[in-house]
Design a protein around this motif. Structure first.
Motif, short mmCIF file in Angstrom:
data_model
loop_
_atom_site.label_atom_id
_atom_site.label_comp_id
_atom_site.label_asym_id
_atom_site.label_seq_id
_atom_site.Cartn_x
_atom_site.Cartn_y
_atom_site.Cartn_z
N LYS A 233 40.31 54.35 25.46
CA LYS A 233 41.71 54.46 25.05
C LYS A 233 42.49 55.33 26.03
N THR A 234 41.91 56.46 26.40
CA THR A 234 42.62 57.41 27.26
C THR A 234 43.07 56.76 28.56
N ILE A 235 42.15 56.09 29.23
CA ILE A 235 42.51 55.57 30.56
C ILE A 235 43.45 54.36 30.45
N THR A 236 43.28 53.52 29.44
CA THR A 236 44.19 52.38 29.31
C THR A 236 45.57 52.82 28.84
N ASP A 237 45.66 53.91 28.05
CA ASP A 237 46.96 54.48 27.70
C ASP A 237 47.78 54.78 28.95
N HIS A 238 47.10 55.24 29.99
CA HIS A 238 47.81 55.68 31.19
C HIS A 238 48.00 54.57 32.23
N ILE A 239 46.98 53.75 32.43
CA ILE A 239 47.13 52.65 33.40
C ILE A 239 48.18 51.66 32.94
N ALA A 240 48.39 51.56 31.63
CA ALA A 240 49.35 50.59 31.10
C ALA A 240 50.76 50.80 31.64
N ARG B 89 57.57 59.22 29.26
CA ARG B 89 56.24 58.69 28.91
C ARG B 89 55.52 58.21 30.16
N ILE B 90 56.22 57.55 31.06
CA ILE B 90 55.61 57.08 32.30
C ILE B 90 55.18 58.25 33.16
N ASP B 91 56.05 59.25 33.31
CA ASP B 91 55.70 60.41 34.13
C ASP B 91 54.46 61.11 33.59
N HIS C 240 47.98 53.99 44.58
CA HIS C 240 46.84 53.18 45.03
C HIS C 240 46.37 52.16 43.99
N PHE C 241 46.80 52.30 42.74
CA PHE C 241 46.33 51.39 41.71
C PHE C 241 46.84 49.98 41.97
N GLN C 242 45.96 49.01 41.72
CA GLN C 242 46.27 47.62 41.95
C GLN C 242 46.62 46.91 40.64
N ASN C 243 47.14 45.70 40.75
CA ASN C 243 47.61 44.97 39.57
C ASN C 243 46.49 44.29 38.78
#
Length: 497
Positions: free
Chosen positions: A297-304, A192-194, A210-213
């Motif tokens: 929803k799409t982007i938060t599904d993945h950044i999570a 799921r993470i991959d 590059h994503f920050q916390n």
């Protein structure tokens, strides 16, 4: 077994059994070793196949590393902690991917387990195959002419992504294990993470590293332009405590470098991301999600899956009260979820509560930037319910019924993304908040017209963005164990945050 040893069977690297560790750093090092060896094995096998070598009917497989812990008593742990411990005795396990990317996160989670339960953790090889696509950093090497040169279909030789095991059952609270199967230790499985890491590259045109916390979401390019202009000026002058600005295409402006003439980016991705970075990933990521709950929803599904410490929505909304003025702020305290995109994952009867730490940080940031406090702050900001809908042109239908629902809910603002982002924050245990700016009042005849909008954006975008940045910087000063509220955790929660 080695490739070519025998036909019609699965070949794989030598199995790496579970070993016990009482050091978080050593455990992460072992996870890294297993992952690096197994993904290299798959890449090497693919190179041989792509060069035309025949594996004589054999399949190639390598599996993810796994982390597990066995707890035999009901340990008494600090009840103030929302993560870092299991609820009851049992064996808990999770598969791990890209441990280098998640090194700091994994080290902290394992350290908490060791401290709270006083038993070692174990690291070894799982039985969950690594899909070939995920053995490459960006998946690019299993496309194009490489596939055309293969004598057999890809899935006849290698494992490919399996959606049957790539889901959100754990975070949704719908996971049901088989008898004697270890319980989940983390909120997401490695596949799921991959899946999300590769989607992030696709949607934002920046690498996950590059994503920050701390994350800001916006629905207007004006905020991106302001964010980048501020970041470039600050970094070029060597001011502030940020290291670099990363833009789509992984273009990097580092601290102290002169601002170069901008070259065309080419085609922007669907939801471009911009990262104002710090060495420990405690900087700020800004994502332009565009319009609508589906994008949200799409982007938060993945950044999570990156386990950020907080995300905030900074956007524009329709003010629903006559007393509101264009440019006023709305601090969301509750949500009416008419967006519908999360109905199957988080039923609408589930409340999405305000988080005190985030609410206070946002209110204090408004006070600081606007120079108002107490009773005077009410001149420019209201706290209340935000309604999020999935129909941008709701005004063109008979709106008697929706207006009645907005009135009954006491909603003070209407938009298309905020409830989605907050609800997904609740679902994924990521602290969330919303600060909107009133840009029109359709119920009161104040529609957004071109000239009016330009003047509004020119005056308000800079201040609104500054408030969001200040709020995240305040949240950054909090210890993670305080920021990750117990409100977001259920009574049988995974140990990992």
């Amino acid at each position: 077994m080695r490739i070519g040893d025998a036909p019609s069977h699965t070949v794989r690297p030598d199995f790496m059994p579970f070993q016990a560790f009482d050091s978080a750093e050593a455990a992460v090092e072992r996870l890294t070793e297993i992952y690096a060896r197994n993904t290299a094995y798959l890449r090497a096998a693919f190179d041989r196949v792509a060069r035309g070598e025949d594996l004589q009917g054999g399949r190639v497989r390598a599996c993810y590393p796994a982390l597990r812990i066995a707890v035999h008593t009901y340990d008494r742990v600090d009840s103030r902690l929302s993560y870092g411990h299991v609820a009851e005795p049992g064996v808990y396990q999770t598969t791990i991917t890209q441990p280098r990317l998640f090194k700091d996160y994994l080290t902290e989670q394992i350290r908490q387990l060791l401290h709270n339960h006083k038993v070692p953790v174990e690291v070894g090889e799982s039985n969950v195959p690594i899909p070939l696509h995920f053995a490459f950093p960006d998946g690019a090497y299993v496309e194009g002419e490489h596939l055309e040169a293969m004598k057999r279909p890809l899935r006849d030789i290698f494992d490919v992504p399996d959606l049957a095991i790539t889901d959100d059952a754990i975070v949704n609270g719908t996971w049901h294990g088989r008898e004697n199967e270890p319980r989940p230790l983390g909120p997401f499985t490695a596949p799921r993470i991959d899946y999300s890491l590769h989607r992030l590259q696709h949607y934002t045109a920046t690498a996950p590293v590059h994503f920050q916390n701390f994350v800001l979401f916006t629905n207007y390019q004006f905020y991106v332009d302001e964010f980048c202009a501020r970041a470039r000026a600050m970094l070029s002058a060597g001011e502030g405590d940020y290291d670099a600005l990363v833009e789509p295409g992984n273009r990097i402006l580092r601290r102290g470098e002169p601002i170069a003439a901008e070259s065309p980016v080419g085609r922007l991705p669907q939801m471009p991301a911009y990262h104002l970075t710090r060495a420990d990933h405690s900087g700020i990521t800004l994502v332009n999600i565009g319009v609508g709950p589906s994008n949200a929803k799409t982007i938060t599904d993945h950044i999570a899956v990156l386990r950020p410490h907080a995300w905030l929505m900074l956007g524009h909304c329709a003010g629903l009260r006559a007393s509101q003025r264009l440019g006023d702020y709305v601090l969301a305290h509750g949500y009416v979820r008419d967006d519908h995109v999360l109905d199957a994952d988080l039923p609408t009867w589930v409340p999405v509560p305000p988080l005190a730490e985030v609410q206070v940080a946002l209110e204090q940031a408004v006070e600081e930037v606007a120079g108002l406090s107490g009773w005077e702050l009410k001149r420019i900001m209201r706290t209340g319910t935000v309604a999020t809908i999935d129909n941008r042109n709701w005004e063109l239908r008979d709106h008697t019924e929706p207006v009645q629902r907005f009135a009954q809910s006491r909603a003070i603002a209407l938009d298309m993304e905020s409830a989605t982002i907050a609800a997904n924050g609740f679902r994924f245990r990521v602290p969330y908040g919303t600060l909107l700016c009133v840009s029109d009042k359709p119920l009161h005849g104040e529609l957004k017209l071109p000239g009016m909008a330009s003047e509004f954006y020119r005056k308000q975008v800079g201040q609104h963005l500054e408030i969001g940045i200040r709020a995240l910087e305040r949240l950054r000063e909090m210890p993670p164990e305080r920021l990750h509220s117990r409100k977001l955790r259920n009574f049988m929660e995974t140990a990992f945050q």
